[in-house]
Every structure is written in structure tokens, then in C-alpha cells.
Design a protein around this motif. Sequence first.
Motif, PDB file in Angstrom:
ATOM      1  N   GLY A  69       0.812  -1.207   0.000  1.00 19.60           N
ATOM      2  CA  GLY A  69       0.000   0.000   0.000  1.00 19.60           C
ATOM      3  C   GLY A  69       0.847   1.258   0.000  1.00 19.60           C
ATOM      4  N   ASP A  70       1.892   1.260   0.810  1.00 18.26           N
ATOM      5  CA  ASP A  70       2.766   2.435   0.878  1.00 18.26           C
ATOM      6  C   ASP A  70       3.515   2.640  -0.437  1.00 18.26           C
ATOM      7  N   LYS A  71       3.951   1.543  -1.033  1.00 22.49           N
ATOM      8  CA  LYS A  71       4.675   1.639  -2.308  1.00 22.49           C
ATOM      9  C   LYS A  71       3.756   2.167  -3.408  1.00 22.49           C
ATOM     10  N   LEU A  72       2.517   1.736  -3.384  1.00 20.08           N
ATOM     11  CA  LEU A  72       1.548   2.216  -4.368  1.00 20.08           C
ATOM     12  C   LEU A  72       1.309   3.710  -4.200  1.00 20.08           C
ATOM     13  N   ALA A  73       1.196   4.160  -2.941  1.00 21.78           N
ATOM     14  CA  ALA A  73       0.977   5.581  -2.673  1.00 21.78           C
ATOM     15  C   ALA A  73       2.169   6.414  -3.119  1.00 21.78           C
ATOM     16  N   THR A  74       3.365   5.915  -2.863  1.00 23.12           N
ATOM     17  CA  THR A  74       4.584   6.637  -3.248  1.00 23.12           C
ATOM     18  C   THR A  74       4.672   6.808  -4.749  1.00 23.12           C
ATOM     19  N   GLY A  75       4.196   5.818  -5.490  1.00 26.35           N
ATOM     20  CA  GLY A  75       4.257   5.889  -6.946  1.00 26.35           C
ATOM     21  C   GLY A  75       3.110   6.636  -7.583  1.00 26.35           C
ATOM     22  N   SER A  76       2.159   7.134  -6.778  1.00 28.83           N
ATOM     23  CA  SER A  76       1.007   7.854  -7.314  1.00 28.83           C
ATOM     24  C   SER A  76       1.305   9.342  -7.441  1.00 28.83           C
ATOM     25  N   ASN A  77       0.705   9.965  -8.442  1.00 33.81           N
ATOM     26  CA  ASN A  77       0.861  11.406  -8.613  1.00 33.81           C
ATOM     27  C   ASN A  77      -0.092  12.134  -7.676  1.00 33.81           C
ATOM     28  N   GLY A  78       0.439  13.001  -6.850  1.00 32.02           N
ATOM     29  CA  GLY A  78      -0.417  13.739  -5.941  1.00 32.02           C
ATOM     30  C   GLY A  78       0.360  14.765  -5.155  1.00 32.02           C
ATOM     31  N   ASP A  79      -0.365  15.720  -4.552  1.00 29.79           N
ATOM     32  CA  ASP A  79       0.290  16.757  -3.764  1.00 29.79           C
ATOM     33  C   ASP A  79       0.027  16.593  -2.271  1.00 29.79           C
ATOM     34  N   GLN A  80      -0.771  15.559  -1.890  1.00 32.93           N
ATOM     35  CA  GLN A  80      -0.991  15.305  -0.476  1.00 32.93           C
ATOM     36  C   GLN A  80      -1.254  13.822  -0.243  1.00 32.93           C
ATOM     37  N   THR A  81      -0.569  13.274   0.748  1.00 36.13           N
ATOM     38  CA  THR A  81      -0.767  11.882   1.135  1.00 36.13           C
ATOM     39  C   THR A  81      -1.204  11.824   2.595  1.00 36.13           C
ATOM     40  N   VAL A  94      -4.153   4.402   3.508  1.00 31.86           N
ATOM     41  CA  VAL A  94      -3.408   5.501   2.893  1.00 31.86           C
ATOM     42  C   VAL A  94      -4.217   6.022   1.708  1.00 31.86           C
ATOM     43  N   ALA A  95      -4.243   7.339   1.553  1.00 32.03           N
ATOM     44  CA  ALA A  95      -4.970   7.965   0.440  1.00 32.03           C
ATOM     45  C   ALA A  95      -4.121   9.091  -0.135  1.00 32.03           C
ATOM     46  N   VAL A  96      -4.131   9.218  -1.444  1.00 34.09           N
ATOM     47  CA  VAL A  96      -3.362  10.250  -2.137  1.00 34.09           C
ATOM     48  C   VAL A  96      -4.324  11.152  -2.895  1.00 34.09           C
ATOM     49  N   PHE A  97      -4.151  12.464  -2.720  1.00 34.79           N
ATOM     50  CA  PHE A  97      -4.987  13.456  -3.405  1.00 34.79           C
ATOM     51  C   PHE A  97      -4.101  14.336  -4.290  1.00 34.79           C
ATOM     52  N   ASP A  98      -4.661  14.763  -5.403  1.00 36.64           N
ATOM     53  CA  ASP A  98      -3.963  15.690  -6.292  1.00 36.64           C
ATOM     54  C   ASP A  98      -4.914  16.829  -6.640  1.00 36.64           C
ATOM     55  N   ARG A  99      -4.601  18.033  -6.149  1.00 31.64           N
ATOM     56  CA  ARG A  99      -5.448  19.214  -6.343  1.00 31.64           C
ATOM     57  C   ARG A  99      -6.900  18.925  -5.923  1.00 31.64           C
ATOM     58  N   GLY A 100      -7.028  18.216  -4.825  1.00 36.14           N
ATOM     59  CA  GLY A 100      -8.334  17.944  -4.264  1.00 36.14           C
ATOM     60  C   GLY A 100      -9.033  16.720  -4.790  1.00 36.14           C
ATOM     61  N   ARG A 101      -8.476  16.066  -5.793  1.00 40.77           N
ATOM     62  CA  ARG A 101      -9.093  14.858  -6.358  1.00 40.77           C
ATOM     63  C   ARG A 101      -8.395  13.620  -5.808  1.00 40.77           C
ATOM     64  N   GLN A 125     -15.115  10.644  -8.222  1.00 40.17           N
ATOM     65  CA  GLN A 125     -15.712  11.676  -9.061  1.00 40.17           C
ATOM     66  C   GLN A 125     -15.846  13.013  -8.343  1.00 40.17           C
ATOM     67  N   SER A 126     -15.351  13.079  -7.108  1.00 36.49           N
ATOM     68  CA  SER A 126     -15.524  14.287  -6.303  1.00 36.49           C
ATOM     69  C   SER A 126     -14.224  15.060  -6.165  1.00 36.49           C
ATOM     70  N   THR A 127     -14.341  16.312  -5.745  1.00 37.26           N
ATOM     71  CA  THR A 127     -13.195  17.148  -5.418  1.00 37.26           C
ATOM     72  C   THR A 127     -13.297  17.534  -3.951  1.00 37.26           C
ATOM     73  N   PHE A 128     -12.206  17.395  -3.214  1.00 37.07           N
ATOM     74  CA  PHE A 128     -12.206  17.613  -1.769  1.00 37.07           C
ATOM     75  C   PHE A 128     -11.331  18.816  -1.425  1.00 37.07           C
ATOM     76  N   ASP A 129     -11.994  19.944  -1.191  1.00 43.66           N
ATOM     77  CA  ASP A 129     -11.273  21.164  -0.853  1.00 43.66           C
ATOM     78  C   ASP A 129     -11.007  21.272   0.640  1.00 43.66           C
ATOM     79  N   LEU A 130     -11.837  20.614   1.453  1.00 48.19           N
ATOM     80  CA  LEU A 130     -11.697  20.703   2.901  1.00 48.19           C
ATOM     81  C   LEU A 130     -10.921  19.515   3.446  1.00 48.19           C
ATOM     82  N   ALA A 131     -10.061  19.804   4.432  1.00 45.07           N
ATOM     83  CA  ALA A 131      -9.261  18.745   5.052  1.00 45.07           C
ATOM     84  C   ALA A 131     -10.152  17.692   5.695  1.00 45.07           C
ATOM     85  N   ALA A 132     -11.269  18.118   6.278  1.00 45.30           N
ATOM     86  CA  ALA A 132     -12.171  17.180   6.940  1.00 45.30           C
ATOM     87  C   ALA A 132     -12.762  16.186   5.948  1.00 45.30           C
TER      88      ALA A 132
END
Length: 209
Positions: A69-81, A94-101, A125-132
Motif C-alpha cells: 500500500g505504501d509503495k503504491l501511494a509513493t508511486g502515485s501522482n499527488g500533492d498530499q498523502t 493511505v490515500a493520495v490526493f492531487d489538487r483535491g481529487r 468523481q468528487s473534489t475535496f477542498d476541505l481537510a475534513a
Amino acid sequence: LDPFSGQPASKNVAVNLGPEAMDAYAFMLTREKPHLSDPAISYWATAKCVGGWRTELAFKGIGQAMSFGDKLATGSNGDQTLDYNDPVSHAHRVAVFDRGRLEMAFYMSPEPVMLSREWLVEQLQSTFDLAADRQRVLAGRADANLPDKGPIVCSCMTVGTNEILEAIHAGHSTVTSIGEATQAGTNCGSCRSELQALIERTPRPVAAE
């Protein structure tokens, strides 16, 4: 093997089936089709969904599952893990987000993972702008204001099992009545037999005399 799920064509060959002990189970969402050739994986089944791919996995070792799971997350494109690890229950997420997606999410447990798959798939299909909201995805739980539909029964109208059960408990006891309340079964009609089966096996309150 089936080119999408990776499962053997078991209808065409003789097989012997028996239980196989596993140490860890996982449910995974990815935006791209996952590479599942890692020798750490003992079992996998993947399927296309709206916005990406959903995959069930099982592993012989808890450490191997966490590492995958960690290796998959590391290889994913995103700006927040975001990640979560419980040393007592050995649950790991573990979840990886990129510009809220949501780019990928991995949910692991020593027992089969109990999460609402349908709700999680919708989050691709959603965009997550809030940390919560991002934390809610990591937890695998819908907001109280956004009830979980449950597994989809009517794909035409995107009506889930929980919505249909709610209609049955409210007194809708026929397929037609459920269609009026939820729109399930009102388009192509292929789910009407499943609606009838839900009606027949769902106990309903007895009206007081």
C-alpha cells in the motif's frame, strides 16, 4: 485469464477449491489500472468503475500488505498523502490526493475490510477542498448529511440497496411503489426482479390494530 478481472476461466476447466489462510485483506481504489504482478499479493480481483478501478486483495503477511500500500501511494501522482496506522488492530490506510481529487486509496485489515465500496467508488468523481472531507475518505465513512446508498441495484437511476430498504420500511411493498418512491426499476426494468427479491426478504413493521 479474464483480461479485466484477472480471474481464471473457471467455467471451462475442472477445479479443486479449498480454504486458504490469509493474514491481511485490502480494498483499493486507483484512478489508473493497477499493476498487480507484485509477488507479495496472494489474491487479487479488479474491476473497472466510474473514474477508475476497484480492487480486492489478500496477502500472506501483514507487513507485505502494508508495504504494498505504501509503495503504491509513493508511486502515485499527488500533492498530499494521508495515512493511518493502528499498531493494535494492524489496520492500515493511505490515500493520495492531487489538487483535491482522489488519486488512490488503500484500506488494509487482518480481517476482510468492512467498508462501503459503492460510496468510496463515488469519491473518485468528487473534489475535496476541505481537510475534513479528505479525512473522511481516509476513514471510509460518508458524512451523516450524505447517507450511504449501499450497493447499487438500479444502475440506470443509481439507486442503492439502502435507499430501497428505506422505502420498503416506509411502507412501499410493491415494485411499482418502490419505483415511484426512488425511481428504481423505472427505466430499463432489468432490476425489477432484484427489487421484488428485496421486498420478499425484508421484514416490514406490522400495523397496529
